[in-house]
Scaffold this motif. Sequence first.
Motif, PDB file in Angstrom:
ATOM      1  N   PHE A 118       0.834  -1.207   0.000  1.00  0.00           N
ATOM      2  CA  PHE A 118       0.000   0.000   0.000  1.00  0.00           C
ATOM      3  C   PHE A 118       0.870   1.259   0.000  1.00  0.00           C
ATOM      4  CE2 PHE A 118      -2.212   3.408   2.269  1.00  0.00           C
ATOM      5  CZ  PHE A 118      -3.440   3.444   1.631  1.00  0.00           C
ATOM      6  N   TYR A 119       1.836   1.310   0.923  1.00  0.00           N
ATOM      7  CA  TYR A 119       2.644   2.529   1.049  1.00  0.00           C
ATOM      8  C   TYR A 119       3.673   2.669  -0.080  1.00  0.00           C
ATOM      9  CZ  TYR A 119       0.379   3.235   5.497  1.00  0.00           C
ATOM     10  OH  TYR A 119      -0.567   3.451   6.465  1.00  0.00           O
ATOM     11  N   LYS A 120       4.016   1.563  -0.719  1.00  0.00           N
ATOM     12  CA  LYS A 120       4.883   1.667  -1.893  1.00  0.00           C
ATOM     13  C   LYS A 120       4.161   2.409  -3.012  1.00  0.00           C
ATOM     14  CE  LYS A 120       5.753  -2.111  -4.244  1.00  0.00           C
ATOM     15  NZ  LYS A 120       6.373  -3.390  -4.684  1.00  0.00           N
ATOM     16  N   ALA A 121       2.922   2.018  -3.283  1.00  0.00           N
ATOM     17  CA  ALA A 121       2.147   2.682  -4.328  1.00  0.00           C
ATOM     18  C   ALA A 121       1.848   4.135  -3.948  1.00  0.00           C
ATOM     19  CB  ALA A 121       0.841   1.923  -4.569  1.00  0.00           C
ATOM     20  N   LYS A 122       1.534   4.372  -2.678  1.00  0.00           N
ATOM     21  CA  LYS A 122       1.251   5.734  -2.214  1.00  0.00           C
ATOM     22  C   LYS A 122       2.469   6.634  -2.396  1.00  0.00           C
ATOM     23  CE  LYS A 122      -0.344   8.293   1.881  1.00  0.00           C
ATOM     24  NZ  LYS A 122       0.775   9.263   1.923  1.00  0.00           N
ATOM     25  N   LYS A 123       3.644   6.107  -2.079  1.00  0.00           N
ATOM     26  CA  LYS A 123       4.878   6.885  -2.210  1.00  0.00           C
ATOM     27  C   LYS A 123       5.162   7.226  -3.671  1.00  0.00           C
ATOM     28  CE  LYS A 123       9.839   6.756  -1.200  1.00  0.00           C
ATOM     29  NZ  LYS A 123      10.951   5.944  -0.619  1.00  0.00           N
ATOM     30  N   TYR A 124       4.983   6.246  -4.563  1.00  0.00           N
ATOM     31  CA  TYR A 124       5.206   6.513  -5.980  1.00  0.00           C
ATOM     32  C   TYR A 124       4.295   7.636  -6.469  1.00  0.00           C
ATOM     33  CZ  TYR A 124       8.175   2.402  -6.813  1.00  0.00           C
ATOM     34  OH  TYR A 124       9.201   1.487  -6.818  1.00  0.00           O
ATOM     35  N   TYR A 125       3.009   7.563  -6.073  1.00  0.00           N
ATOM     36  CA  TYR A 125       2.063   8.575  -6.549  1.00  0.00           C
ATOM     37  C   TYR A 125       2.379   9.944  -5.953  1.00  0.00           C
ATOM     38  CZ  TYR A 125      -2.387  10.666  -7.953  1.00  0.00           C
ATOM     39  OH  TYR A 125      -3.348  11.466  -8.524  1.00  0.00           O
ATOM     40  N   SER A 126       2.697   9.967  -4.660  1.00  0.00           N
ATOM     41  CA  SER A 126       2.979  11.237  -3.987  1.00  0.00           C
ATOM     42  C   SER A 126       4.240  11.905  -4.512  1.00  0.00           C
ATOM     43  CB  SER A 126       3.111  11.005  -2.476  1.00  0.00           C
ATOM     44  OG  SER A 126       1.920  10.485  -1.933  1.00  0.00           O
ATOM     45  N   SER A 127       5.205  11.090  -4.953  1.00  0.00           N
ATOM     46  CA  SER A 127       6.485  11.632  -5.414  1.00  0.00           C
ATOM     47  C   SER A 127       6.495  11.946  -6.908  1.00  0.00           C
ATOM     48  CB  SER A 127       7.614  10.654  -5.090  1.00  0.00           C
ATOM     49  OG  SER A 127       7.450   9.442  -5.816  1.00  0.00           O
TER      50      SER A 127
END
Length: 442
Positions: free
Chosen positions: A364-373
């Motif tokens: 979950f947080y891997k995908a969130k980080k990619y989108y946020s960055s």
Amino acid sequence: MQEEKRTEREKIEAFVRFENNLTTQKNTQKNNSEYTSYHKPFKEIIQAFMNKNPAFAQKFQNEVGDIYFEIRSLTYGKTSKVIAYPIMKDDKVNAFLIGVINPQRDWVNFTVAKDDTPEVQRIISKFQNYYNSASITSRSREKEQAIEEIVIVVDSPGQGPITFPYVDHNGFGSGMSGGGPSYGGTGSGGGGGQAPPARNPCKEAESSMSDANTILKSGEVQKKMDLALKGKIQASNEWTVAIGEKPNGDFEVTEAVEQNADKGTIPSSQLKNTYIGDGHSHSGSRGNPSGGDLYSMITSLNDSPNLKYRFVYGNSSEGTAEVYALVISDASLAKEFLKQFSKDQNYDTQSRSFKDESLLGTEFYKAKKYYSSGTFTDTSDEDYDSRAVAMAYILDKYNAGISIAKADANGNLKRINAEISEITIPYSGGKVKEGVKISKCP
């Protein structure tokens, strides 16, 4: 020679012994979960095979390299078990070995993944990065890496094709397979077979999304839920309604009920008809469904088997009302998802989201980080919260039988699709790297 017919194959001793001992020995734990590493029996039978087949072992070492047991993937699978080990040559990971034991524990298959496809190169890089980061003195300490799940399709003698649904791709190299009490094996063919047909998430969710839009646009729901909850998105507490379906197909909606600031109880007991959905507002925040919204919806299926829709209202990044929805298209898959990722092991009640280090939270947080960055491509032309993208990714990745959707400018719910893959980073001059790819269904 004496021919002997068997009604079933003998089980592989290393796995039988290992699983018989699980109840008396301390399981390998990760964050207090029931996770168990199957590294021990896999390692035993690989070494047994190599010792019994020295010519093959020498050929394997010369042509591929040395299997490095000190680093391996997590063990994936509920009935079948899948694990991967890096293969080293001159301190470099140039391939990896995938092991699969079938549910009956009477046939094991190993294949070598060594090609230039993005899936293989991503896993090789993850193994190499850990190997490079470990000091000389700590390299001997065994370590499991949370690489992406692995899928292969093999032909099991006497049983026909068996699919182990954990990543698929063509190009697996030389392999070995076998069964029996000691796993002597024959050194015969490895991964072969055809990949299963690709899923079409939009087609799978088409009917349930159409029904969700019918409900959202009905007069009773528009008046008692949509209008009511859009007027509560700035309130200090959440507000919620329950939706029922009458025998004639019309809908019943309860009056909006005030809850706490961040949680509440769905007033489904007030319905006179079958409870099929609900809606609630997020007080002063965005409308993307939370981890708590997801888990409470799935766990409610035991008592409310007709529950399929959860609408969530909030403030968009521009300060206007936005509507997201969780839509169940396959309740059996949703329940399997809950078994695989139990709430107590993957959900943090304090943050009301997923635990950072849980198996589900890691993705979950891997995908969130990619989108946020900004490491993403997006053809949806929508403004999504990063947590909505991450939610779409894990629901797709683990085939949870649930869609997350957002209403567009015309008020139509559109399913969000998200996957992690190699992408060309926008405005980077053609730079390619791993990121999240986002789209929406028509």
